[in-house]
Write a protein that holds these residues in place. Structure first.
Motif, PDB file in Angstrom:
ATOM      1  N   ARG A  19       9.519  -1.480 -12.225  1.00  0.00           N
ATOM      2  CA  ARG A  19       8.973  -2.445 -11.271  1.00  0.00           C
ATOM      3  C   ARG A  19       7.831  -1.839 -10.465  1.00  0.00           C
ATOM      4  O   ARG A  19       7.911  -0.708 -10.019  1.00  0.00           O
ATOM      5  N   ASP A  20       6.798  -2.626 -10.225  1.00  0.00           N
ATOM      6  CA  ASP A  20       5.639  -2.161  -9.461  1.00  0.00           C
ATOM      7  C   ASP A  20       6.019  -2.033  -7.988  1.00  0.00           C
ATOM      8  O   ASP A  20       6.476  -2.983  -7.373  1.00  0.00           O
ATOM      9  N   THR A  21       5.848  -0.861  -7.402  1.00  0.00           N
ATOM     10  CA  THR A  21       6.188  -0.632  -6.000  1.00  0.00           C
ATOM     11  C   THR A  21       4.987  -0.785  -5.088  1.00  0.00           C
ATOM     12  O   THR A  21       5.102  -0.624  -3.888  1.00  0.00           O
ATOM     13  N   GLY A  22       3.840  -1.057  -5.646  1.00  0.00           N
ATOM     14  CA  GLY A  22       2.643  -1.213  -4.830  1.00  0.00           C
ATOM     15  C   GLY A  22       1.911   0.089  -4.568  1.00  0.00           C
ATOM     16  O   GLY A  22       0.873   0.097  -3.917  1.00  0.00           O
ATOM     17  N   LEU A  23       2.438   1.206  -5.050  1.00  0.00           N
ATOM     18  CA  LEU A  23       1.779   2.502  -4.860  1.00  0.00           C
ATOM     19  C   LEU A  23       0.953   2.851  -6.087  1.00  0.00           C
ATOM     20  O   LEU A  23       1.327   2.514  -7.211  1.00  0.00           O
ATOM     21  N   PRO A  24      -0.158   3.526  -5.899  1.00  0.00           N
ATOM     22  CA  PRO A  24      -0.918   3.985  -7.066  1.00  0.00           C
ATOM     23  C   PRO A  24      -0.129   5.064  -7.803  1.00  0.00           C
ATOM     24  O   PRO A  24       0.801   5.655  -7.249  1.00  0.00           O
TER      25      PRO A  24
END
Length: 137
Positions: A19-24
């Motif tokens: 899942r995408d956590t919003g961090l690069p």
């Protein structure tokens, strides 16, 4: 399936591992920089611990002076220089090698830096009380 208020059923927490956590990505987040003085303080504590374990100063001689430490961090590697008091008599080369190893291991463990060199200078040798060299008894 019923659950208690405020809880989630197993498997429904943070989402799937991808899942995408919003961090690069980690490679794009930057680097952690640990200043030389912080590494030196970590090394000083490691040196005190190593000295107490491998070469304790006899209690009748008072508290030993704190080890002097300098550190130079360059591109993920660190060079350390220690200067400390050691008890006498002692196997100086063996004890120094052990202290150098202990300090390098602890600094690497706590900072994640590669420890390239740990130079150790014996500032003075502390003799046990009552060992009067050169005195007539």
């Amino acid at each position: 399936m019923s659950t208690l208020p405020g809880t989630q059923p197993p498997g429904e927490g943070l989402g799937p591992p991808g899942r995408d956590t919003g961090l690069p990505p980690p490679a794009e987040r930057g680097a952690t920089v640990i200043p030389d003085r912080v590494v030196a303080r970590i090394a000083a504590q490691a040196a005190r611990t190593a000295q107490a374990r491998r070469a304790p100063i006899p209690p009748d001689r008072g508290k030993p002076d704190a080890p002097g430490v300098s550190a130079a961090v360059r591109t993920g590697s660190v060079r350390l220089h220690l200067d400390m008091d050691l008890p006498y008599p002692i196997d100086i080369p063996h004890v120094c090698e052990g202290i150098q190893h202990d300090v390098a291991e602890r600094v690497a463990q706590l900072t994640g830096l590669e420890v390239g060199v740990v130079a150790l200078t014996v500032r003075r040798l502390v003799t046990a009380a009552g060992t009067g060299r050169g005195r007539v008894q």
